[in-house]
Motif scaffolding. Structure first.
Motif, PDB file in Angstrom:
ATOM      1  N   ALA A  66      -5.653   6.978  -4.656  1.00 13.16           N
ATOM      2  CA  ALA A  66      -4.302   7.194  -5.191  1.00 13.16           C
ATOM      3  C   ALA A  66      -3.567   5.874  -5.409  1.00 13.16           C
ATOM      4  O   ALA A  66      -2.580   5.820  -6.127  1.00 13.16           O
ATOM      5  CB  ALA A  66      -3.506   8.098  -4.269  1.00 13.16           C
ATOM      6  N   GLN A  67      -4.044   4.799  -4.720  1.00 12.29           N
ATOM      7  CA  GLN A  67      -3.384   3.502  -4.896  1.00 12.29           C
ATOM      8  C   GLN A  67      -4.049   2.651  -5.976  1.00 12.29           C
ATOM      9  O   GLN A  67      -3.762   1.461  -6.116  1.00 12.29           O
ATOM     10  CB  GLN A  67      -3.392   2.740  -3.570  1.00 12.29           C
ATOM     11  N   ALA A 107       6.079   2.326 -16.112  1.00 12.06           N
ATOM     12  CA  ALA A 107       5.100   3.333 -16.567  1.00 12.06           C
ATOM     13  C   ALA A 107       5.773   4.698 -16.669  1.00 12.06           C
ATOM     14  O   ALA A 107       5.570   5.429 -17.636  1.00 12.06           O
ATOM     15  CB  ALA A 107       3.916   3.388 -15.607  1.00 12.06           C
ATOM     16  N   HIS A 108       6.584   5.005 -15.669  1.00  9.07           N
ATOM     17  CA  HIS A 108       7.298   6.299 -15.699  1.00  9.07           C
ATOM     18  C   HIS A 108       8.198   6.385 -16.933  1.00  9.07           C
ATOM     19  O   HIS A 108       8.189   7.382 -17.656  1.00  9.07           O
ATOM     20  CB  HIS A 108       8.120   6.446 -14.418  1.00  9.07           C
ATOM     21  N   LEU A 158       5.823   0.386 -11.628  1.00  4.86           N
ATOM     22  CA  LEU A 158       5.803   1.841 -11.397  1.00  4.86           C
ATOM     23  C   LEU A 158       6.891   2.508 -12.230  1.00  4.86           C
ATOM     24  O   LEU A 158       6.663   3.523 -12.891  1.00  4.86           O
ATOM     25  CB  LEU A 158       6.016   2.139  -9.906  1.00  4.86           C
ATOM     26  N   GLU A 210       8.013   4.570 -19.723  1.00  7.47           N
ATOM     27  CA  GLU A 210       7.256   4.535 -20.983  1.00  7.47           C
ATOM     28  C   GLU A 210       6.734   5.933 -21.324  1.00  7.47           C
ATOM     29  O   GLU A 210       6.823   6.383 -22.470  1.00  7.47           O
ATOM     30  CB  GLU A 210       6.092   3.551 -20.898  1.00  7.47           C
ATOM     31  N   ALA A 211       6.196   6.608 -20.319  1.00  2.00           N
ATOM     32  CA  ALA A 211       5.673   7.959 -20.571  1.00  2.00           C
ATOM     33  C   ALA A 211       6.805   8.904 -20.971  1.00  2.00           C
ATOM     34  O   ALA A 211       6.633   9.772 -21.820  1.00  2.00           O
ATOM     35  CB  ALA A 211       4.944   8.482 -19.339  1.00  2.00           C
ATOM     36  N   ALA A 212       7.988   8.702 -20.357  1.00  2.00           N
ATOM     37  CA  ALA A 212       9.132   9.589 -20.642  1.00  2.00           C
ATOM     38  C   ALA A 212       9.854   9.200 -21.927  1.00  2.00           C
ATOM     39  O   ALA A 212      10.680   9.953 -22.434  1.00  2.00           O
ATOM     40  CB  ALA A 212      10.111   9.553 -19.472  1.00  2.00           C
ATOM     41  N   ARG A 213       9.532   8.021 -22.471  1.00  2.00           N
ATOM     42  CA  ARG A 213      10.221   7.504 -23.657  1.00  2.00           C
ATOM     43  C   ARG A 213      11.735   7.427 -23.430  1.00  2.00           C
ATOM     44  O   ARG A 213      12.534   7.668 -24.331  1.00  2.00           O
ATOM     45  CB  ARG A 213       9.954   8.367 -24.895  1.00  2.00           C
ATOM     46  N   ASP A 260       6.691   7.652  -5.929  1.00  2.00           N
ATOM     47  CA  ASP A 260       6.434   9.023  -6.404  1.00  2.00           C
ATOM     48  C   ASP A 260       7.319  10.027  -5.649  1.00  2.00           C
ATOM     49  O   ASP A 260       7.841  10.966  -6.236  1.00  2.00           O
ATOM     50  CB  ASP A 260       4.963   9.403  -6.195  1.00  2.00           C
ATOM     51  N   ARG A 306       1.770  12.497 -23.146  1.00  2.00           N
ATOM     52  CA  ARG A 306       1.355  11.314 -22.401  1.00  2.00           C
ATOM     53  C   ARG A 306       1.822  11.449 -20.962  1.00  2.00           C
ATOM     54  O   ARG A 306       2.763  12.186 -20.670  1.00  2.00           O
ATOM     55  CB  ARG A 306       1.930  10.039 -23.019  1.00  2.00           C
ATOM     56  N   SER A 307       1.166  10.709 -20.068  1.00  2.65           N
ATOM     57  CA  SER A 307       1.553  10.754 -18.659  1.00  2.65           C
ATOM     58  C   SER A 307       0.983   9.540 -17.948  1.00  2.65           C
ATOM     59  O   SER A 307       0.136   8.834 -18.482  1.00  2.65           O
ATOM     60  CB  SER A 307       1.047  12.046 -18.018  1.00  2.65           C
ATOM     61  N   VAL A 308       1.489   9.336 -16.738  1.00  2.00           N
ATOM     62  CA  VAL A 308       1.056   8.189 -15.933  1.00  2.00           C
ATOM     63  C   VAL A 308      -0.002   8.663 -14.948  1.00  2.00           C
ATOM     64  O   VAL A 308       0.190   9.665 -14.265  1.00  2.00           O
ATOM     65  CB  VAL A 308       2.250   7.598 -15.156  1.00  2.00           C
ATOM     66  N   PRO A 321       3.488   2.803  -3.978  1.00  2.00           N
ATOM     67  CA  PRO A 321       3.306   3.832  -5.016  1.00  2.00           C
ATOM     68  C   PRO A 321       3.689   5.238  -4.536  1.00  2.00           C
ATOM     69  O   PRO A 321       4.363   5.984  -5.262  1.00  2.00           O
ATOM     70  CB  PRO A 321       1.818   3.737  -5.357  1.00  2.00           C
ATOM     71  N   ALA A 322       3.272   5.576  -3.327  1.00  2.00           N
ATOM     72  CA  ALA A 322       3.566   6.924  -2.825  1.00  2.00           C
ATOM     73  C   ALA A 322       5.069   7.078  -2.587  1.00  2.00           C
ATOM     74  O   ALA A 322       5.641   8.149  -2.834  1.00  2.00           O
ATOM     75  CB  ALA A 322       2.795   7.188  -1.533  1.00  2.00           C
ATOM     76  N   ARG A 375      -2.290   1.878 -12.196  1.00  2.00           N
ATOM     77  CA  ARG A 375      -1.805   2.987 -13.022  1.00  2.00           C
ATOM     78  C   ARG A 375      -1.716   2.576 -14.484  1.00  2.00           C
ATOM     79  O   ARG A 375      -1.613   1.396 -14.803  1.00  2.00           O
ATOM     80  CB  ARG A 375      -0.413   3.422 -12.570  1.00  2.00           C
ATOM     81  N   LYS A 376      -1.656   3.580 -15.319  1.00  2.00           N
ATOM     82  CA  LYS A 376      -1.546   3.320 -16.755  1.00  2.00           C
ATOM     83  C   LYS A 376      -0.906   4.545 -17.402  1.00  2.00           C
ATOM     84  O   LYS A 376      -1.056   5.658 -16.895  1.00  2.00           O
ATOM     85  CB  LYS A 376      -2.960   3.103 -17.307  1.00  2.00           C
ATOM     86  N   VAL A 377      -0.231   4.301 -18.511  1.00  2.00           N
ATOM     87  CA  VAL A 377       0.269   5.417 -19.305  1.00  2.00           C
ATOM     88  C   VAL A 377      -0.853   5.810 -20.271  1.00  2.00           C
ATOM     89  O   VAL A 377      -1.299   4.987 -21.062  1.00  2.00           O
ATOM     90  CB  VAL A 377       1.526   5.038 -20.116  1.00  2.00           C
ATOM     91  N   ALA A 434       0.837  -1.216   0.000  1.00  2.00           N
ATOM     92  CA  ALA A 434       0.000   0.000   0.000  1.00  2.00           C
ATOM     93  C   ALA A 434       0.865   1.256   0.000  1.00  2.00           C
ATOM     94  O   ALA A 434       0.463   2.291  -0.510  1.00  2.00           O
ATOM     95  CB  ALA A 434      -0.924  -0.014   1.211  1.00  2.00           C
ATOM     96  N   ALA A 435       2.058   1.156   0.594  1.00  2.00           N
ATOM     97  CA  ALA A 435       2.900   2.355   0.727  1.00  2.00           C
ATOM     98  C   ALA A 435       3.791   2.572  -0.492  1.00  2.00           C
ATOM     99  O   ALA A 435       4.316   3.671  -0.701  1.00  2.00           O
ATOM    100  CB  ALA A 435       3.762   2.234   1.987  1.00  2.00           C
TER     101      ALA A 435
END
Lengths: 244, 476
Positions: free
Chosen positions: B7-8, A123-124, A120, A126-129, A71, B22-24, A67-68, B11-13, A64-65
């Motif tokens: 918030a948990q 995804a970061h 996590l 992929e979005a940033a390429r 980030d 694009r963003s997560v 993802p935060a 997630r997806k792009v 649970a902790a």
């Protein structure tokens, strides 16, 4: 000093390969966020690296902790260039022992938490390429072995997961690296007699070389690649008769 | 066990349709009005910022909410009622345009306003107040919405219509999802007597002649659209191929009723003899300025030598140009593309559109595809339409041209707003706060801000687009 990875995150960094890697990357000039349960060990790394290793106490099983925490680390680093999942456990399993408690712990730490953290980061990236996603798996994931069924299964799963991530992310300019160390002298292998054992320092050097050199899969040390080629191709009816 | 904090959520792009933004985000997929109400209430309590998304057909960042939560509405797409006598449909916001017309066409009803692709959801259409090739006659989709149900982050459940809280109604329409979540849409459809339209194509050799032909045909056409060659300069600047279409009257088309079957509306499998599946790869080979100049030249030449005799074409084939080639956007890989679509008052159209084409050609950044359409004024609080024209231009984005492209669009936006022009959030990737302020003016923006304070007192709703253009920063 220039570094290939200005902002790195290592999960499982309080001892063994992870701690050594953190210090080596910090030595190249990187800012390295180090995640592990043990605050004291992380603080020692921070002190040894003149503050370039940033300690983040956290338990990978606290799903649970996570993802935060991820980030927060990315915010603190101002982005992310390299992610390494290195957390792993290998509790001793005796002959004829079928211990779900130990099995569950290995699957959770070695595989399930790896998936959560790596997702996590993936995804970061992929979005940033851009970015390098690295998982420390093991030569143990190449075959199922009688002495450590679930450890080998957890590493086989991790290897397959990282291969899938590579197939998913390469098209987006993200490099996915699977590290497959053989036995390394760390607290995890203390007291075990294993073949071709190398030190954590040697292992970390080879991993940094692989990361900087553009590899997508690295056996550590490299001699394991031909050995594992053979081992992978041993027929099952022969394998059942061995003590590997 | 208490529910997992929003918030948990997984997630997806997410990307925009132009896939250069694009963003997560974490995302949730409500399946009922109760789910929506619960998410809004929890988002407010947990301090999570929420953005809505349907099919993700907005080109830029209007359906992105990086670092926050996406409310993915696609699982709320039921038809709630259909009155085939009066042509009135009630549906949830996740219903796509395609699902809408495949349900209603056989009964002789077509959506009065459709976009160039059939994939947008009704929620997205309403939030963006989409237009079609017939805005000059039928207005935006907002002109045909009879009623909306809205849940606000403040917890209100309201039914809106042109007579029930019209101020909020006309702000939600075209309010890009900033005032609450629409959970029911009641829409009046258009009676049609054939599954086909009567279509005619002709060419115009200059921008001026193109605009003149448009003005000539606004009275006798139901649809008007032109493909504009944005690459050719000099005497041929703004030359175009115009398509005009009219509905067929009852009995005018002998096969009209049979053609109302959705199965007859299938898009062709080939384009000029080329299988659709390989068109993106083929287009990619031409995705450079000279290559596209050649494509535009061939297309224009074909329109010059082609017949101007009217022909019959199915509704879907006429409208959904973007769906002809599945994944046509892949021809813009890897950098993606943006669409820049300024709206210019009729009187200023010739000089402003000339200036836009010239400036982009001078900058060496030319649109590979230009589309001109005609509009009438719109009733919504934040309209993109006005009595005039829009020129939609697709620009490829590359690492090398990105900074120059954004700079060019900034300059073009100055020209557009100077002439009293406007923009369309669904297409936007480049607008700056000053563009939006000039386009809509302080009075409209202040009224919108006041409605947001009422509907969303804690500022739960957010998209990257709203934040980029400064809508998110107002006096709370």
């Amino acid at each position: 000093m220039s570094t290939a990875f200005p902002r790195a995150l290592i999960v499982g960094a309080s001892s063994g390969i992870g701690a050594t890697l953190a210090l080596k990357l910090a030595g190249t000039g990187a800012k390295v966020a180090a995640v592990a349960r043990r605050q004291a060990e992380l603080d020692a790394l921070a002190a040894q690296s003149a503050g370039r290793v940033l300690p983040y106490a956290g338990d990978v099983l606290d799903y649970a902790a996570t993802p935060a925490l991820f980030d927060r680390i990315v915010d603190d680093l101002g982005g992310l260039d390299l992610f390494i999942y290195n957390a792993g456990v290998m509790p001793p399993v005796e002959e004829s022992e079928y211990n779900f408690d130990k099995d569950r712990q290995m699957i959770e730490v070695n595989f399930l938490a790896a998936v959560q953290w790596s997702n996590l980061a993936a995804a970061h990236f992929e979005a940033a390429r851009a970015g390098v996603l690295c998982g420390v798996s093991s030569v143990a994931g190449e075959r199922g072995r009688r002495g450590s069924p679930v450890y080998t299964a957890s590493k086989a799963g991790l290897t397959a997961y990282f291969e899938a991530m590579r197939n998913r992310l390469t098209r987006y300019g993200v490099r996915v690296v699977t590290i497959k160390p053989g036995p390394v002298e760390t607290p995890m292998t203390a007291g075990l007699k294993l073949p071709l054992m190398i030190t954590a320092d040697q292992a970390a050097n080879e991993i940094v070389s692989a990361l900087e050199g553009g590899a997508t899969e690295a056996f550590v040390p490299g001699i394991w690649r031909p050995i594992m080629f053979v081992v992978r191709n041993v027929p099952s009816f022969v394998f059942t008769k061995t003590n590997i | 066990m208490p529910p997992r904090p929003l918030a948990q959520s997984p997630r997806k792009v997410f990307d925009g349709f132009g896939f250069c933004q694009r963003s997560v985000s974490a995302f949730v997929q409500p399946r009922s009005v109760e789910d929506v109400a619960a998410v809004l209430s929890r988002a407010s309590e947990e301090g999570v910022r929420l953005g809505m998304r349907g099919s993700g057909r907005s080109y830029g960042d209007a359906a992105l909410n990086g670092g926050g939560l996406i409310l993915d509405m696609r699982h709320m797409g039921r038809v709630l009622s259909w009155d085939a006598e009066r042509g009135v449909i009630e549906a949830e916001p996740g219903l796509t345009i395609r699902e809408l017309w495949t349900r209603t066409l056989a009964d002789g009803w077509w959506p009065p306003v459709v976009s160039g692709t059939a994939w947008p959801t009704l929620g997205g259409c309403v939030a963006m107040n989409i237009h079609g090739k017939n805005h000059f006659r039928m207005g935006g989709i907002s002109d045909h919405v009879l009623e909306l149900d809205l849940i606000t982050p403040g917890g209100e459940h309201v039914t809106l219509s042109p007579t029930r809280d019209p101020e909020l109604f006309f702000a939600v329409l075209g309010g890009f999802g900033m005032l609450g979540v629409v959970t029911r849409i009641k829409l009046q459809l258009k009676r049609v007597y054939s599954g086909r339209l009567k279509v005619q194509q002709f060419h115009t050799p200059t921008l001026q002649s193109q605009l003149e032909r448009f003005e000539q045909h606004t009275q006798d056409s139901d649809y008007l659209v032109s493909w504009v060659d944005c690459i050719t300069s000099g005497a041929g600047l703004g030359r175009a191929q115009i398509h005009r279409a009219t509905y067929l009257h009852e009995g005018e088309d002998p096969d009209g009723v049979a053609m109302l079957s959705p199965a007859k509306q299938d898009l062709p499998g080939h384009i000029m003899g080329v299988p659709k599946s390989i068109v993106p790869k083929l287009l990619k080979l031409f995705s450079f300025n000279l290559g596209m100049q050649a494509v535009n030249l061939v297309k224009y030449a074909a329109s010059v030598v082609g017949s101007t005799k009217p022909y019959l074409q199915g509704h879907a084939a006429f409208h959904f140009l973007l769906d002809y080639v599945p994944e046509f956007r892949q021809s813009y890989a890897p950098g993606g593309f943006i669409q820049y679509q300024p709206f210019v008052p009729k009187e200023a159209a010739l000089p402003v559109l000339t200036e836009i084409l010239r400036r982009s050609q001078r900058a060496g950044i030319v649109s590979y595809l230009g589309v001109l359409k005609r509009y009438r004024p719109d009733r919504v609080l934040l309209p993109h339409a006005l009595d005039g024209y829009s020129l939609a231009m697709d620009f490829p984005v590359t690492a090398a041209n990105k900074a120059d492209l954004w700079r060019l669009c900034g300059e073009l936006s100055d020209v557009v707003t100077e002439a009293g022009g406007r923009f369309y959030p669904a297409k936007d990737s480049v607008l700056r706060p000053q563009d939006v302020q000039r386009a809509w003016g302080q009075d409209r923006l202040s009224r919108f801000a006041a409605l947001r304070r009422r509907a969303d007192p804690r500022g739960v709703l957010r998209t990257e687009w709203a934040e980029r253009v400064g809508l998110d920063v107002f006096d709370r």
